[in-house]
Design a protein around this motif. Sequence first.
Motif, PDB file in Angstrom:
ATOM      1  N   ASN A   1      -2.885   4.252   1.545  1.00  0.00           N
ATOM      2  CA  ASN A   1      -3.702   3.267   1.556  1.00  0.00           C
ATOM      3  C   ASN A   1      -4.743   3.346   0.267  1.00  0.00           C
ATOM      4  O   ASN A   1      -5.829   3.070   0.321  1.00  0.00           O
TER       5      ASN A   1
ATOM      6  N   ALA B   1      -4.605   2.646   9.138  1.00  0.00           N
ATOM      7  CA  ALA B   1      -3.942   1.374   9.083  1.00  0.00           C
ATOM      8  C   ALA B   1      -3.279   0.625  10.371  1.00  0.00           C
ATOM      9  O   ALA B   1      -3.150  -0.477  10.594  1.00  0.00           O
TER      10      ALA B   1
ATOM     11  N   ALA C   1       0.823  -1.289  -0.081  1.00  0.00           N
ATOM     12  CA  ALA C   1       0.070   0.099   0.071  1.00  0.00           C
ATOM     13  C   ALA C   1       0.970   1.340  -0.028  1.00  0.00           C
ATOM     14  O   ALA C   1       1.725   1.439   0.828  1.00  0.00           O
TER      15      ALA C   1
END
Length: 540
Positions: free
Chosen positions: A96, A474, A92
């Motif tokens: 993201n 995340a 990623a």
Amino acid sequence: MFFNSHTIALLTAFSLTGLLTSGTAAFATSDTGSTDTVVIIDGDILGRYNPILGHGRNGDSHIYQGLYRVETGVFDRQPALLPKLAAGPAVATEQNRVWTVPLRQGVTFSDGTTFGPEDVVATFKALLDPRSASSEIAGWDNIEKVEAAGDSVRFTLKTPLAEFDRRLLNVIAPSEAFDFDKLGPAEDSPLNSKPVGTGPYVLSELRSDEAILVAREDYWGPQPEVRKIVIRHTADENARAQQLRAGEGDGTLLVAELAQTFKEPEFAVVSVRSADWRGITLPAGNPVTADDAVRLAVNLAVNRENMVKYVMKGHAVANSTFLAPFYGDAYDPSLEFPFDPGAAIKILEEAGWKPGPDGIRTKNGQRASFQVIYFPNRDRARRDLTLAAASDLKKIGVELIPVARDSKAVTADMYSHTPVMLGGGGIPYSLDGQIFRILHSSYAAPGAGAKWDNGSDYRNPQIDTLLETARRTADQGQQNELYRAVQREYRTRPAMLQLVYVNHVYVKRAQGFKGADGILEPHTHGVNFGPWYAIEDWRR
């Protein structure tokens, strides 16, 4: 296997009672005399072997494969992602928003063509193209573009999604299967009856009552010892049970009540934990179920543990907030709704719902009465759970009237004002995928998502903000706290009457091949799941 930041093993207190036994499970060959054939009796209609129509959406196809698959034998936490057509973890970038997946080399389709990034791009392009009329399009509405990047494929999202990699389980078809100059409905695609995949089996014969899969001699991976899979279609559960007893198959999927009539040592009942929930929508368009007091009271008035014990015969887990133990620290067990009919009655009284002459409460001339549609053409548990909920709610002065309807006849307009007994959990390997479309108000808007998304037309700005922040976050610890906050807010103002997570119950002959346990199953089930999920790995 590998674990990235989104697939950490999360310890839970989830009971493993009723699960597949750990280690290996035994399987039988059929009574046809062949030692390398497995015969499975299925209730689903055969055909439609098309990724654009949902075949293999959870990596469960024996004909096709996806970028990733989930690990087997894990039921008390989120399973790890295992690379299949991918060569390793997805990477990623851009907070993201961009995800790059390296692809495995040396993979071929069953027609001899070589797998590459163009096939991934074409499959997702077809999924997203309105001309395909794909049943899967709503699940990928966050994708902005998919493109080849050398020996990798790159996904660019409209908005960041921290668990996007956990959705990449859907299977991939060859690019040659899609003519984008004249793309038509997926219903008309040759893939439905002549699938071409990278998996270990190829469809050799298809009739309305039987499909035969045979192992590919040119398969790029290890050769399976089960050389032939025969799938026989029988819609009626009682008939499937009779056929299994008569030796006409090696296994099938049954309701718990029927499955428990099969006994060892000839048969084994396999009860597999799932993220497949059953619950009743409480639409904002209904004058009774739109009332927050009613929504809260009915959640306190149903005895979910009794439903597990008596309706589901122990093959289920009570749940009331959609978050569950297999989501680890994102779940707070103390926030489950208790069974407290006294508290339910007090809430209704304080909100102005008073008992009428027949015991059913009224408020401003409105009776606390509503229909609930259930689908008899789906699993029997929907009917039985609806009846159990009706019995519990009558005791607090709320009348629930069960109504049988064919699922195809229930329109979006009916969902907007009539409660429906639903099943869900189609994307269970991502908590965002499990609850965002159920609770976020963007799916309460007319025409947003599928007709059953946010079936209650629930609007809660605080939950919207928490869900939006969680899907971008995340850091696992921060994300867990955000989801616990979602659960706390839901506990004060519920959207639905969720009841249980069901187990999927299979019966098989208890001898022959040995294979890995199944997986924590999604809403979908059938002969690609349960004991047969990893049939290509079985060994004698």
